[in-house]
Design an enzyme around this catalytic site. Structure first.
Site, PDB file in Angstrom:
ATOM      1  N   ASP A  43     -28.790   5.237  18.551  1.00 44.24           N
ATOM      2  CA  ASP A  43     -29.309   4.012  19.634  1.00 44.24           C
ATOM      3  C   ASP A  43     -30.058   2.843  18.914  1.00 44.24           C
ATOM      4  OD1 ASP A  43     -30.431   4.708  22.632  1.00 44.24           O
ATOM      5  OD2 ASP A  43     -31.651   3.039  21.621  1.00 44.24           O
ATOM      6  N   ASP A  69     -26.637  -1.462  16.730  1.00 42.94           N
ATOM      7  CA  ASP A  69     -26.280  -2.424  17.948  1.00 42.94           C
ATOM      8  C   ASP A  69     -24.657  -2.295  17.860  1.00 42.94           C
ATOM      9  OD1 ASP A  69     -25.422  -4.324  19.420  1.00 42.94           O
ATOM     10  OD2 ASP A  69     -26.716  -6.053  18.814  1.00 42.94           O
ATOM     11  N   TYR A 173     -22.267  -6.220  35.319  1.00 44.29           N
ATOM     12  CA  TYR A 173     -22.365  -4.854  35.125  1.00 44.29           C
ATOM     13  C   TYR A 173     -21.033  -4.370  35.816  1.00 44.29           C
ATOM     14  CZ  TYR A 173     -23.890   0.071  35.148  1.00 44.29           C
ATOM     15  OH  TYR A 173     -24.026   1.460  34.927  1.00 44.29           O
ATOM     16  N   LYS A 177     -17.987  -2.421  33.629  1.00 43.63           N
ATOM     17  CA  LYS A 177     -17.883  -1.066  33.819  1.00 43.63           C
ATOM     18  C   LYS A 177     -16.526  -0.878  34.313  1.00 43.63           C
ATOM     19  CE  LYS A 177     -21.662   0.801  32.241  1.00 43.63           C
ATOM     20  NZ  LYS A 177     -21.287   1.665  31.137  1.00 43.63           N
TER      21      LYS A 177
END
Length: 277
Positions: A43, A69, A173, A177
């Site tokens: 993470d 990252d 987004y 996606k």
């Protein structure tokens, strides 16, 4: 548990949670460990990854953490090197990283577009690219019928917003996606004969910590309770799914239960994408 991932090594990217509760990656990391995997919990937030690893440790499982990252190629390479140093192999890559920022298309500036593309799409490409050579080095296994079982499994989290309008304007987004699907399909076909599977999960409206800050204004005028009610009402089931629903789908795709499944798009949405309106 049934040991579906016994003796496997899994990298779970986005294994922390942005707030209290269970995000997709946090649930997947814990479930994978319960099923016997040794987990590298990755993470950008070291504390969030540490919280997940601590849960695994309390349950008697094995999880170590790594801070990265995933939009930075050098940090992704370091992640893979760390996993190989600690565990010696990589069998599963589960990509959960994603950020969302609702905004009308005409108000999205170039910097925001670039940031979301870098995290949601480039990050998936970089992590897949980095683990593929390690997965290719894994040995094939034979099932009871003598057929060879592949050496690696990649599970990428997309979204039904990549194939459907979900009622909120977040073009960055939706586009990123949606692009995860051909990315996953291309890897699946290129590496099928090499024993590596790649599949995508398309969650629908999910009740996870990630939705609170970005979506409370878009749905509920700043009221989290109203947002949850509105999103629940959109679902044919009458309620949203949660991180465990996505985690269970990921477990299936990562395990030998899905040994003949590759290039698939598994929708986990309570039927919302099947609705006409």
């Amino acid at each position: 548990m049934s040991g579906k991932l016994q003796d496997r090594v899994a990298i779970v990217v986005g294994a922390g949670s942005v707030g209290p509760g269970w995000g997709n990656g946090k649930a997947a990391a814990v479930l994978f460990a319960r099923e016997g995997a040794r987990v590298l919990a990755v993470d950008i937030d070291a504390g969030a990854a540490g919280e997940t690893a601590a849960i695994v440790a309390r349950e008697g499982g094995t999880a170590e953490t790594f801070t990265a990252d995933v939009s930075r190629a050098d940090e992704v390479r370091a992640m893979v090197d760390a996993c190989l140093d600690r565990f010696g192999r990589i069998d599963v890559l589960h990509n959960n990283v994603g950020i969302v920022q609702p905004r009308p298309t005409a108000e999205v500036d170039e910097a925001e577009w670039d940031r979301v593309c870098a995290v949601n799409l480039k990050g998936m490409f970089l992590t897949c690219r980095a683990v593929l050579p390690a997965m290719e080095r894994n040995e094939f296994r034979s099932d009871p019928d003598g057929r060879r079982i592949g050496r690696g499994a990649i599970v990428n989290v997309s979204s039904v917003s990549g194939i459907r309008w979900t009622g909120v304007p977040y073009i960055t987004y939706s586009v990123t996606k949606g692009a995860v699907l051909p990315l996953t399909r291309s890897i699946a076909l290129e590496y099928a004969a090499r024993g590596i599977r790649a599949n995508a999960i398309l969650p629908g409206l999910m009740n996870t910590p990630m939705i609170v800050e970005p979506l409370k204004d878009a749905y509920g005028g700043g009221d989290v309770g109203r947002m949850i009610e509105a999103r629940d009402a959109q679902c044919p089931t009458g309620y949203m799914g949660d991180g465990w629903d996505v985690a269970r789908a990921a477990l299936f795709l990562a395990s030998d239960d899905a040994r003949y499944v590759t290039g698939a798009e598994l929708v986990v949405d309570g039927g919302i994408s099947a609705k006409l309106v």
